[in-house]
Design a protein around this motif. Structure first.
Motif, mmCIF file in Angstrom:
data_model
loop_
_atom_site.group_PDB
_atom_site.id
_atom_site.type_symbol
_atom_site.label_atom_id
_atom_site.label_comp_id
_atom_site.label_asym_id
_atom_site.label_seq_id
_atom_site.Cartn_x
_atom_site.Cartn_y
_atom_site.Cartn_z
ATOM 1 N N ALA A 229 0.872 -1.101 -0.027
ATOM 2 C CA ALA A 229 -0.135 0.107 0.040
ATOM 3 C C ALA A 229 0.913 1.166 0.060
ATOM 4 C CB ALA A 229 -0.789 -0.078 1.312
ATOM 5 N N PRO A 230 0.278 2.456 -0.591
ATOM 6 C CA PRO A 230 1.277 3.626 -0.313
ATOM 7 C C PRO A 230 1.929 4.071 0.748
ATOM 8 C CG PRO A 230 -0.747 4.039 -1.806
ATOM 9 C CD PRO A 230 -0.893 2.465 -1.035
ATOM 10 N N GLY A 231 1.194 3.862 1.889
ATOM 11 C CA GLY A 231 1.778 4.121 3.342
ATOM 12 C C GLY A 231 2.935 3.479 3.753
ATOM 13 N N ALA A 232 3.032 1.990 3.249
ATOM 14 C CA ALA A 232 4.163 1.166 3.508
ATOM 15 C C ALA A 232 5.268 1.216 2.402
ATOM 16 C CB ALA A 232 3.686 -0.208 3.797
ATOM 17 N N LEU A 233 5.002 2.070 1.509
ATOM 18 C CA LEU A 233 6.017 2.091 0.386
ATOM 19 C C LEU A 233 7.540 2.249 0.738
ATOM 20 C CD1 LEU A 233 6.362 2.109 -2.869
ATOM 21 C CD2 LEU A 233 5.976 4.605 -2.581
ATOM 22 N N ARG A 234 8.125 3.242 1.439
ATOM 23 C CA ARG A 234 9.226 3.280 1.939
ATOM 24 C C ARG A 234 9.837 2.383 2.710
ATOM 25 N NH1 ARG A 234 13.301 7.178 2.039
ATOM 26 N NH2 ARG A 234 11.920 8.748 1.258
ATOM 27 N N ARG A 235 9.092 1.591 3.541
ATOM 28 C CA ARG A 235 9.618 0.485 4.360
ATOM 29 C C ARG A 235 9.999 -0.669 3.471
ATOM 30 N NH1 ARG A 235 5.247 0.114 7.238
ATOM 31 N NH2 ARG A 235 4.278 -1.773 6.245
ATOM 32 N N GLU A 236 9.006 -1.043 2.385
ATOM 33 C CA GLU A 236 9.134 -1.983 1.721
ATOM 34 C C GLU A 236 10.217 -1.759 0.757
ATOM 35 O OE1 GLU A 236 7.919 -4.727 1.902
ATOM 36 O OE2 GLU A 236 6.306 -4.594 3.203
ATOM 37 N N VAL A 256 8.083 6.791 -7.873
ATOM 38 C CA VAL A 256 9.692 6.588 -8.476
ATOM 39 C C VAL A 256 10.447 7.702 -7.642
ATOM 40 C CG1 VAL A 256 11.266 7.231 -10.367
ATOM 41 C CG2 VAL A 256 8.982 6.016 -10.605
ATOM 42 N N GLY A 257 9.978 8.995 -7.242
ATOM 43 C CA GLY A 257 11.017 9.817 -6.333
ATOM 44 C C GLY A 257 11.304 9.214 -5.053
ATOM 45 N N VAL A 258 10.419 8.326 -4.287
ATOM 46 C CA VAL A 258 10.781 7.715 -3.067
ATOM 47 C C VAL A 258 11.719 6.754 -3.201
ATOM 48 C CG1 VAL A 258 9.690 6.340 -1.237
ATOM 49 C CG2 VAL A 258 8.685 8.231 -2.080
ATOM 50 N N ALA A 259 11.281 5.839 -4.350
ATOM 51 C CA ALA A 259 12.296 4.729 -4.874
ATOM 52 C C ALA A 259 13.872 5.309 -5.187
ATOM 53 C CB ALA A 259 11.826 3.846 -6.172
ATOM 54 N N ALA A 260 13.688 6.343 -5.898
ATOM 55 C CA ALA A 260 15.339 6.991 -6.194
ATOM 56 C C ALA A 260 15.911 7.531 -4.985
ATOM 57 C CB ALA A 260 14.953 8.195 -7.257
ATOM 58 N N TYR A 456 5.955 18.266 -4.802
ATOM 59 C CA TYR A 456 7.202 17.875 -5.636
ATOM 60 C C TYR A 456 6.821 16.456 -6.103
ATOM 61 C CZ TYR A 456 7.594 14.918 -1.145
ATOM 62 O OH TYR A 456 7.249 13.984 -0.035
ATOM 63 N N ASP A 457 7.132 16.378 -7.297
ATOM 64 C CA ASP A 457 6.825 15.028 -8.235
ATOM 65 C C ASP A 457 5.289 14.433 -7.940
ATOM 66 O OD1 ASP A 457 9.220 14.902 -9.192
ATOM 67 O OD2 ASP A 457 10.072 13.546 -7.977
ATOM 68 N N GLY A 458 4.343 15.614 -7.514
ATOM 69 C CA GLY A 458 2.911 15.208 -7.587
ATOM 70 C C GLY A 458 2.684 14.931 -5.929
ATOM 71 N N GLU A 459 3.628 14.753 -5.038
ATOM 72 C CA GLU A 459 3.385 14.723 -3.592
ATOM 73 C C GLU A 459 3.322 16.207 -3.009
ATOM 74 O OE1 GLU A 459 3.076 11.475 -2.185
ATOM 75 O OE2 GLU A 459 3.163 10.867 -4.383
ATOM 76 N N LEU A 460 2.675 16.107 -1.843
ATOM 77 C CA LEU A 460 2.231 17.487 -1.173
ATOM 78 C C LEU A 460 2.811 17.536 0.151
ATOM 79 C CD1 LEU A 460 1.035 20.166 -2.313
ATOM 80 C CD2 LEU A 460 -1.101 18.973 -1.278
ATOM 81 N N THR A 461 3.435 18.326 0.439
ATOM 82 C CA THR A 461 3.779 18.747 1.724
ATOM 83 C C THR A 461 3.736 20.277 2.429
ATOM 84 O OG1 THR A 461 5.353 18.214 3.580
ATOM 85 C CG2 THR A 461 6.206 19.001 1.597
ATOM 86 N N GLU A 462 3.843 20.528 3.509
ATOM 87 C CA GLU A 462 3.921 22.214 4.195
ATOM 88 C C GLU A 462 5.416 22.493 3.874
ATOM 89 O OE1 GLU A 462 3.089 24.876 8.068
ATOM 90 O OE2 GLU A 462 2.037 22.935 7.559
ATOM 91 N N ALA A 463 5.636 23.639 3.071
ATOM 92 C CA ALA A 463 6.927 24.086 2.805
ATOM 93 C C ALA A 463 7.445 24.745 4.047
ATOM 94 C CB ALA A 463 6.767 25.345 1.832
ATOM 95 N N PRO A 464 8.765 24.661 4.533
ATOM 96 C CA PRO A 464 9.255 25.294 5.656
ATOM 97 C C PRO A 464 9.664 26.783 5.592
ATOM 98 C CG PRO A 464 10.870 24.035 4.154
ATOM 99 C CD PRO A 464 9.685 23.698 3.766
ATOM 100 N N ARG A 465 9.838 27.481 6.548
ATOM 101 C CA ARG A 465 9.782 29.053 6.353
ATOM 102 C C ARG A 465 11.046 29.119 5.277
ATOM 103 N NH1 ARG A 465 8.282 33.567 8.039
ATOM 104 N NH2 ARG A 465 9.381 35.217 8.392
ATOM 105 N N GLU A 466 12.315 28.280 5.520
ATOM 106 C CA GLU A 466 13.352 28.544 4.555
ATOM 107 C C GLU A 466 13.703 27.243 3.653
ATOM 108 O OE1 GLU A 466 16.817 29.998 6.455
ATOM 109 O OE2 GLU A 466 15.798 32.056 7.260
#
Length: 489
Positions: A229-236, A256-260, A456-466
């Motif tokens: 599942a997407p939530g377990a991608l990095r661990r796998e 692909v970005g995570v796998a890279a 980034y590459d279609g993923e979404l997060t909150e940007a830091p101040r810098e």
């Protein structure tokens, strides 16, 4: 001059009428009728997509249909009304050749010929093989309009010219399709894995890639496959990278970005099997289908490519974040955020439309300090390597190891929708008052407001101040099919 040309047209029509055409008396009228309202071409496009599931074939079918639609619109709104030429008199046409229902619109130009030429040219611009298969049918449809007496030869030639022009116009707007990199990245050492032995392929179940996974399993039966599942991608991925000779990933650009990032951390080559909604990185590598990557894995052909990096990482993490394609602030991340919020309620496509309408109606551009200069922006885009096309809407990359960030900005101001449109139409970047572009190795952004989304590459997060964005040159070894010229040698 019109009288002279009209005389030639009539003589050519009579020459066709007087000549015997073996086997054509039944075939050409039937073919002509089948092309009414574009039905023949819509059916051909559907058959192409069903018989050949390669992405290039589907793009060729889509490009042909869009080209046909543009040519048909041009004929019916401008062409038919500009000349008002009467249809040929049918006295010279044998009754067996005539259409059962004679057209009632004006004769110039031939709409059937325009549609046929537009579809065939659109297909050929994306796929030469399918273009060669469709072209004889298109020529036969155009010839049938003279054979049945529906048009003069000049009408057919004018319609065909209009159709070809429509296909090239569509190509000019959408850009050429994916292509193998013109400047090939540096070759890299990677193990050849016959049958996929030593390869572990992680399949993202959330990418809708079941068909591609079956294709890869059949081509590489000795590889190990892990579905997650997407939530377990990095661990796998990390577990797979620790025990494999090469890491495979099947999914879209975000996957692909995570796998890279994992492949770089563990020092293993990466095999990217396209299987998601967006596969821009694979396309810019010259990958058209998962089978291309299967062949590269068995041959051990690979290249070194750059990776984009940003710090702090997602969610303010100390470890940097990575991207294989793009990073952006401004309108696009906000659109992604709203689309994800609404899609589970009303569906992805309606949510995307409503999100675009919402963000393009906004009144408050992003404010931040970029490279030490305060700016108001509707969009800041940073691409991993230089993209083609001018304007804020990028095309494809011809070099995936150029060491550069492609940075584009749409300046702040009223009416973001109009400014983005003006930026797209402005032409050379240096002449546009609403957007700018530079090629950099490092990009520094500060003063970002709380809650600003970053994509980034279609993923979404909150940007830091810098935020610092840079490149790691030739960081990733990735399997890549040989260009056709190298395969033939």
């Amino acid at each position: 001059m019109p009288a002279v040309l009209g005389g030639w047209d009539r003589r050519l029509l009579h020459a066709v009428a007087d000549r015997e055409w073996p086997g054509a008396e039944r075939a050409l009228p039937l073919l002509s009728r089948s092309a009414n309202h574009g039905l023949l071409w819509f059916g051909t496009a559907a058959a192409m997509a069903l018989l050949d599931r390669r992405p290039r074939t589907r793009r060729a079918a889509a490009r042909g249909v869009v080209s046909l639609a543009l040519a048909s619109a041009a004929v019916n709104t401008v062409g038919k009304r500009s000349v008002g030429r009467a249809r040929p008199v049918l006295d010279a046409i044998p009754v067996i050749r005539r259409l059962k229902r004679q057209p009632f619109t004006t004769s110039f130009p031939s709409g059937h010929s325009a549609s046929a030429a537009a579809f065939a040219t659109g297909v050929a611009l994306e796929s030469r093989g399918w273009g060669a298969a469709v072209a004889p049918v298109a020529v036969a449809v155009a010839a049938s309009r003279v054979y049945t007496g529906a048009h003069y030869p000049g009408d057919v030639l004018a319609g065909a010219a209009l159709g070809v022009g429509a296909a090239w116009a569509v190509r000019g707007v959408t850009g050429p399709g994916p292509h193998p990199s013109a400047a090939a990245p540096p070759a890299a050492d990677a193990p050849a894995l016959p049958g996929g032995a030593g390869l572990v392929v992680v399949v993202n179940e959330g990418a809708g890639s079941a068909g591609s996974a079956a294709t890869v399993r059949e081509a590489l039966p000795h590889a190990e496959y892990v579905r997650c599942a997407p939530g377990a991608l990095r661990r796998e991925l990390e577990g797979a990278a620790a025990r494999c000779r090469a890491l495979g990933i099947l999914g879209g650009d975000g996957t692909v970005g995570v796998a890279a990032a994992v492949a770089v951390a563990y020092g293993v080559p990466l095999a990217v099997f396209p299987g998601g909604t967006l596969n821009h990185f694979a396309q810019d590598l010259g990958v058209e289908s998962p089978l291309d990557v299967c062949r590269a894995v068995e041959r051990g052909t690979a290249v070194r490519v750059d990776l984009g990096r940003f710090a702090p990482g997602p969610g303010g993490a100390a470890e940097p974040g990575w991207f294989v394609n793009t990073l952006s602030l401004g309108v696009y991340p906000e659109l992604v955020r709203l689309r994800e919020r609404w899609s589970h309620r009303i569906g992805g496509w309606p949510a995307g439309v409503l999100a675009a309408a919402a963000v393009l109606r906004g009144e408050h551009p992003l404010r931040a300090r970029v490279q030490g200069r305060d700016r108001a922006m509707w969009l800041l885009f940073a691409g991993n390597c230089a993209y083609g096309r001018s304007g804020p809407s990028p095309g494809r990359r011809s070099d995936l190891a150029d060491g550069l960030l492609d940075v584009r900005v749409v300046h702040g101001g009223r009416l973001p929708g109009l400014r983005l449109l003006a930026a797209a139409l402005a032409g050379p970047l240096g002449r546009s008052p609403v957007h700018a572009a530079r090629r950099l190795s490092t990009l520094r952004i500060s003063g970002i407001g709380p809650g600003t989304p970053l994509a980034y590459d279609g993923e979404l997060t909150e940007a830091p101040r810098e935020l610092t964005v840079d490149k790691v040159v030739q960081a990733l070894t990735v399997y890549r099919p040989l260009p056709a010229a190298e395969v033939s040698t």
